[in-house]
Scaffold this motif. Structure first.
Motif, PDB file in Angstrom:
ATOM      1  N   LYS A  54      -7.530   4.438  53.281  1.00 15.17           N
ATOM      2  CA  LYS A  54      -7.211   4.029  51.905  1.00 15.17           C
ATOM      3  C   LYS A  54      -5.718   3.818  51.738  1.00 15.17           C
ATOM      4  CE  LYS A  54      -7.925   5.256  47.048  1.00 15.17           C
ATOM      5  NZ  LYS A  54      -6.557   4.916  46.622  1.00 15.17           N
ATOM      6  N   PHE A  55      -4.917   4.759  52.260  1.00 14.98           N
ATOM      7  CA  PHE A  55      -3.468   4.627  52.126  1.00 14.98           C
ATOM      8  C   PHE A  55      -2.969   3.376  52.835  1.00 14.98           C
ATOM      9  CE2 PHE A  55       0.897   5.146  53.432  1.00 14.98           C
ATOM     10  CZ  PHE A  55       1.509   5.685  52.319  1.00 14.98           C
ATOM     11  N   ALA A  56      -3.471   3.149  54.036  1.00  9.02           N
ATOM     12  CA  ALA A  56      -3.040   1.980  54.807  1.00  9.02           C
ATOM     13  C   ALA A  56      -3.357   0.692  54.052  1.00  9.02           C
ATOM     14  CB  ALA A  56      -3.722   1.979  56.175  1.00  9.02           C
ATOM     15  N   LYS A  57      -4.539   0.614  53.503  1.00  9.21           N
ATOM     16  CA  LYS A  57      -4.938  -0.585  52.760  1.00  9.21           C
ATOM     17  C   LYS A  57      -4.054  -0.800  51.543  1.00  9.21           C
ATOM     18  CE  LYS A  57      -8.940  -2.750  50.537  1.00  9.21           C
ATOM     19  NZ  LYS A  57     -10.384  -2.615  50.182  1.00  9.21           N
ATOM     20  N   ASP A  58      -3.728   0.279  50.861  1.00 11.35           N
ATOM     21  CA  ASP A  58      -2.937   0.183  49.633  1.00 11.35           C
ATOM     22  C   ASP A  58      -1.464  -0.100  49.906  1.00 11.35           C
ATOM     23  OD1 ASP A  58      -5.213   0.705  48.198  1.00 11.35           O
ATOM     24  OD2 ASP A  58      -4.753   2.828  47.843  1.00 11.35           O
ATOM     25  N   ASN A  59      -1.028   0.129  51.163  1.00 14.05           N
ATOM     26  CA  ASN A  59       0.395   0.009  51.464  1.00 14.05           C
ATOM     27  C   ASN A  59       0.707  -1.014  52.551  1.00 14.05           C
ATOM     28  OD1 ASN A  59       1.989   2.364  49.930  1.00 14.05           O
ATOM     29  ND2 ASN A  59      -0.051   3.127  50.504  1.00 14.05           N
ATOM     30  N   GLY A  60      -0.206  -1.935  52.779  1.00 12.45           N
ATOM     31  CA  GLY A  60       0.060  -3.039  53.679  1.00 12.45           C
ATOM     32  C   GLY A  60       0.121  -2.694  55.149  1.00 12.45           C
ATOM     33  N   LEU A  61      -0.520  -1.590  55.542  1.00 14.86           N
ATOM     34  CA  LEU A  61      -0.580  -1.209  56.948  1.00 14.86           C
ATOM     35  C   LEU A  61      -1.964  -1.547  57.509  1.00 14.86           C
ATOM     36  CD1 LEU A  61       1.086   2.330  56.800  1.00 14.86           C
ATOM     37  CD2 LEU A  61       2.082   0.275  57.814  1.00 14.86           C
ATOM     38  N   ASP A  62      -1.979  -2.061  58.706  1.00 16.43           N
ATOM     39  CA  ASP A  62      -3.232  -2.366  59.389  1.00 16.43           C
ATOM     40  C   ASP A  62      -3.648  -1.124  60.170  1.00 16.43           C
ATOM     41  OD1 ASP A  62      -5.369  -3.654  60.507  1.00 16.43           O
ATOM     42  OD2 ASP A  62      -4.193  -4.646  62.075  1.00 16.43           O
ATOM     43  N   SER A  63      -4.842  -0.566  59.902  1.00 17.81           N
ATOM     44  CA  SER A  63      -5.251   0.674  60.561  1.00 17.81           C
ATOM     45  C   SER A  63      -6.455   0.455  61.466  1.00 17.81           C
ATOM     46  CB  SER A  63      -5.584   1.758  59.525  1.00 17.81           C
ATOM     47  OG  SER A  63      -6.706   1.391  58.747  1.00 17.81           O
ATOM     48  N   VAL A  64      -6.420   1.115  62.623  1.00 11.27           N
ATOM     49  CA  VAL A  64      -7.537   1.161  63.555  1.00 11.27           C
ATOM     50  C   VAL A  64      -7.771   2.629  63.876  1.00 11.27           C
ATOM     51  CG1 VAL A  64      -8.428   0.432  65.796  1.00 11.27           C
ATOM     52  CG2 VAL A  64      -6.882  -1.072  64.529  1.00 11.27           C
ATOM     53  N   VAL A  65      -9.050   3.040  63.917  1.00 11.34           N
ATOM     54  CA  VAL A  65      -9.370   4.457  64.107  1.00 11.34           C
ATOM     55  C   VAL A  65     -10.212   4.633  65.368  1.00 11.34           C
ATOM     56  CG1 VAL A  65     -10.287   6.535  63.035  1.00 11.34           C
ATOM     57  CG2 VAL A  65      -9.410   4.684  61.591  1.00 11.34           C
ATOM     58  N   ILE A  66      -9.777   5.545  66.239  1.00 15.14           N
ATOM     59  CA  ILE A  66     -10.479   5.852  67.480  1.00 15.14           C
ATOM     60  C   ILE A  66     -11.238   7.173  67.304  1.00 15.14           C
ATOM     61  CG2 ILE A  66     -10.279   6.199  69.970  1.00 15.14           C
ATOM     62  CD1 ILE A  66      -9.317   3.450  69.070  1.00 15.14           C
TER      63      ILE A  66
END
Length: 327
Positions: A177-189
């Motif tokens: 959620k934070f990444a989406k709201d702050n322009g960061l592209d997130s990938v989760v392993i």
């Protein structure tokens, strides 16, 4: 994996089992690495990192604390990617909120707040766990294969007192959620039970468990299921998740679902001197295999899984080299 020459990346919790291998592979591929540890004064946290090939030229260590906002500012400055592995791994706690949940959730947000300040940093690769995937309130109608569409239910985890699972589930939710709201592209392993050789001088929880299986007595152990993955494969997946622009969302990481008896039979074949033949007698498995774990998405990313026999052998050899096991 492509070369990392000229690219600066940050790895949090760098002294850990997965993170140490991640730092090693990044250095091997030419990256410059900013690595965070809780204490620069603790030789057990840093000496094995400083000894890695390329460390003298391209590794910088930073002291940072998950509980302190802004603590990671210096480490992420100038980086193009953040690999966030730092999070407590504890299965027995007196205060789940203070010992697990807050460091995982608030700590992750503190790290991402630092990342959001860096204009050059666009992708975050988060180390989660299969624990944030597999504990659902209901199973699909056609049970067979667990995949990235599964999400653990915090209510179910709390009812079963699976505090580590809650910490990983809530941390992932907060991070995405934070990444989406702050322009960061997130990938989760999402690794399963991580095995393989250790680089750090101290035992991590999964390696300690493997060691206990090998050392403790001659009595028959109850058979159960292990969703196993090699630490080197997990580290490689993190790098591929950064390097591949099409990488997205979640990636389950399980190379092999194996019964305990299968593991011990491999051990007995490789190291008969350990005397585990009695443990390898066939018996009923106490945990039925409700589902396998999909490898489709992570193999498309480019991950090639290490055979279980190789992982087990390399694990044991690593424990021998560190004088933790006599064979």
């Amino acid at each position: 994996m492509s070369g990392g020459e000229g690219k600066v990346v940050c790895v949090t919790g760098a002294s850990g089992f997965i993170a140490s291998w991640l730092v090693k592979l990044l250095l091997d591929h030419g990256y410059t690495v900013h690595a965070t540890v809780r204490s620069l004064d603790d030789p057990k946290k840093i000496e094995h990192l400083l000894a890695l090939d390329g460390a003298k030229e391209r590794l910088s260590l930073f002291e940072a604390n998950l509980s302190v906002e802004g603590s990671f500012d210096s480490a992420v400055n100038g980086c193009v990617s953040l690999f966030h592995t730092a999070s407590p791994v504890l299965f027995s706690v007196d205060d789940p909120q203070a010992q697990l949940i807050d460091p995982a959730v608030k700590g992750t947000l503190n790290v991402l707040k630092s990342a959001a300040k860096v204009e050059s940093l666009k992708r975050v690769v988060l180390t989660s766990s299969l624990a944030a995937v597999m504990f659902r309130s209901t199973l699909p109608e056609h049970v067979g294969v667990m995949d990235e569409t599964w999400f653990s239910d915090p209510v179910i985890c709390e009812q079963r007192k699976l505090w580590y699972c809650i910490s990983k589930t809530l941390a992932e939710d907060a991070a995405v959620k934070f990444a989406k709201d702050n322009g960061l592209d997130s990938v989760v392993i999402h690794p399963g039970y991580v095995v393989g050789p250790i680089l750090q001088p101290t035992l991590n929880l999964t390696s300690e468990t493997i060691l206990s299986l090998l050392k403790d007595g001659k009595e028959l152990f109850p058979d159960g299921m292990y969703r196993l993955v090699d630490v080197r494969d997990v580290a490689a997946a993190h790098i591929l998740a950064f390097e591949n622009p099409e990488a997205n969302g979640r990636y389950c990481m399980v190379g092999k679902v194996a019964r305990y008896l299968e593991i011990m039979k491999i051990v007995d074949e490789l190291y008969p001197s350990l005397g585990h033949s009695e443990r390898c007698k066939d018996g009923e498995c106490v945990e039925s295999l409700l589902y396998d774990v999909s490898r489709v998405k992570v193999e498309r990313l480019g991950v090639k899984f290490t055979p279980l026999e190789v992982s087990i052998k390399d694990t044991i050899e690593s424990l021998r080299e560190k004088n933790l096991l006599s064979v």
